[in-house]
Write a protein that holds these residues in place. Structure first.
Motif, short mmCIF file in Angstrom:
data_model
loop_
_atom_site.label_atom_id
_atom_site.label_comp_id
_atom_site.label_asym_id
_atom_site.label_seq_id
_atom_site.Cartn_x
_atom_site.Cartn_y
_atom_site.Cartn_z
N LYS A 16 19.52 11.78 40.33
CA LYS A 16 19.85 10.53 39.63
C LYS A 16 21.36 10.32 39.70
CE LYS A 16 20.04 10.53 35.07
NZ LYS A 16 19.81 10.38 33.63
N ILE A 125 8.55 14.36 25.62
CA ILE A 125 9.28 14.20 26.89
C ILE A 125 10.18 12.97 26.80
CG2 ILE A 125 9.04 13.77 29.36
CD1 ILE A 125 6.29 15.21 29.19
N ASN A 126 11.47 13.18 26.92
CA ASN A 126 12.41 12.07 26.82
C ASN A 126 12.48 11.29 28.13
OD1 ASN A 126 14.26 10.68 25.04
ND2 ASN A 126 15.90 11.34 26.41
N ILE A 127 12.42 9.97 28.02
CA ILE A 127 12.47 9.09 29.19
C ILE A 127 13.92 8.69 29.44
CG2 ILE A 127 11.78 6.83 30.07
CD1 ILE A 127 9.18 7.19 28.34
N GLN A 128 14.42 8.98 30.65
CA GLN A 128 15.83 8.74 30.96
C GLN A 128 16.07 7.40 31.65
OE1 GLN A 128 17.56 12.01 33.08
NE2 GLN A 128 16.53 13.55 31.84
N ALA A 129 15.05 6.92 32.35
CA ALA A 129 15.18 5.64 33.05
C ALA A 129 13.78 5.09 33.27
CB ALA A 129 15.91 5.81 34.39
N ASP B 24 17.59 7.31 21.39
CA ASP B 24 17.23 7.89 22.70
C ASP B 24 16.50 9.21 22.51
OD1 ASP B 24 19.08 8.53 25.79
OD2 ASP B 24 16.95 8.55 25.31
N GLU B 25 15.27 9.11 22.03
CA GLU B 25 14.43 10.28 21.79
C GLU B 25 13.01 9.98 22.22
OE1 GLU B 25 16.83 11.46 17.70
OE2 GLU B 25 14.66 11.09 17.64
N SER B 51 20.35 7.43 29.77
CA SER B 51 19.87 8.18 28.61
C SER B 51 21.07 8.89 28.00
CB SER B 51 18.80 9.18 29.02
OG SER B 51 19.40 10.22 29.75
N ARG B 52 20.85 9.47 26.85
CA ARG B 52 21.98 9.97 26.07
C ARG B 52 22.86 10.96 26.80
NH1 ARG B 52 17.83 13.13 22.25
NH2 ARG B 52 16.85 14.26 23.93
#
Ligand SMILES: C[C@@H](O)[C@H](N)C(=O)O
Ligand SMILES: C[C@@H](O)[C@H](N)C(=O)O
Lengths: 162, 162
Positions: A16, A125-129, B24-25, B51-52
């Motif tokens: 990323k 599970i954290n979503i980043q994009a 952002d969780e 994301s964070r």
């Protein structure tokens, strides 16, 4: 009709790249991707979610993914084009995997996206994009969640039973 | 092989909704789209680019589009879910149009995206959001540029000559 979702795919060879504080004016993203295209670097996912009218004049951010083998060249080419692009910082994150659900007519199908988001959320599970289209909903998550994400999505879309 | 691009589409009935400073969780985007899905609101494009870990702990931003008729209900439902989502501000922008180039195998085809970005940049058209997939590259631009964008893209991908 979770049956609209035909499968879950995992793309694990992605890095990323986020360019932060990009000059939010016409021509800027062209300046980011022109050198990458000339160098034959494959870019899989491009996402930008803001522009200056919503964020103020300190620039905006653009995220995209490239293959791991192209990480260093990508960073170099973008750094070389710094003047033309105008950015504050560039980050490369190798600890991501792209998880996608695949189907047809997914656009305007809010329920299909929400099933994916809820399934991942429940697993912590954290979503980043996020990027969506008619045939695919893709998210970036940390590598450590790859298998858990695939299992959770298989289950949420009842793919195991078919 | 600009021939990979088969056409240009315009979606003019869209409102851009940006939820700024979202917690952002895990579970947060699920909380955004669950009420919209329950209310049968069609969401066309969802983009999140950060994301964070890349932005610090003050939350992140998510942009999506809905039809104009659903704007007020969308804003209400998200405001009602404020506690669960956790956000700083929500913006609705009706002055956008979604312009897309459509084709096949567009993923990893950096050149096809770059042609689009350069064509719009040369016209002085600012890109407000970007989402890509195998079959479509979509951007959001201001309404006033709708026709100019379509003409510029037709020309860039040599669609008129076919
Ligand atoms: C930020 C970037 O998308 C810029 N607005 C452009 O049009 O190129
Ligand atoms: C911001 C939002 O995507 C959050 N990270 C989530 O996983 O839901």
């Amino acid at each position: 009709d979770r049956k609209k979702i035909r499968g879950v795919s995992l793309s694990a060879n992605e890095v990323k790249i986020t360019v932060l504080g990009v000059r939010d004016e016409p021509g800027t993203v062209g300046a980011i991707f022109r050198p990458l295209a000339s160098a034959d670097i494959d870019v899989s996912m491009i996402v930008q979610d803001l522009s200056r009218t919503s964020k103020g004049d300190d620039g905006t951010d653009v995220t995209f993914t490239v293959e791991q083998k192209d990480k260093d060249l990508t960073l170099k080419l973008i750094a070389d084009a710094r003047e033309e692009i105008g950015f504050r910082e560039i980050i490369a994150d190798e600890d991501v995997v792209r998880v996608s659900v695949i189907g047809m007519n997914l656009e305007k199908n809010t329920g299909m996206a929400q099933i994916m988001f809820d399934a991942l959320g429940k697993e912590g599970i954290n979503i980043q994009a996020i990027s969506t289209s008619e045939v695919k909903i893709s998210v970036l998550v940390a590598n450590e969640f790859a298998e858990r994400a695939v299992r959770a999505l298989h289950s949420a879309y009842i793919l195991d039973a078919r």
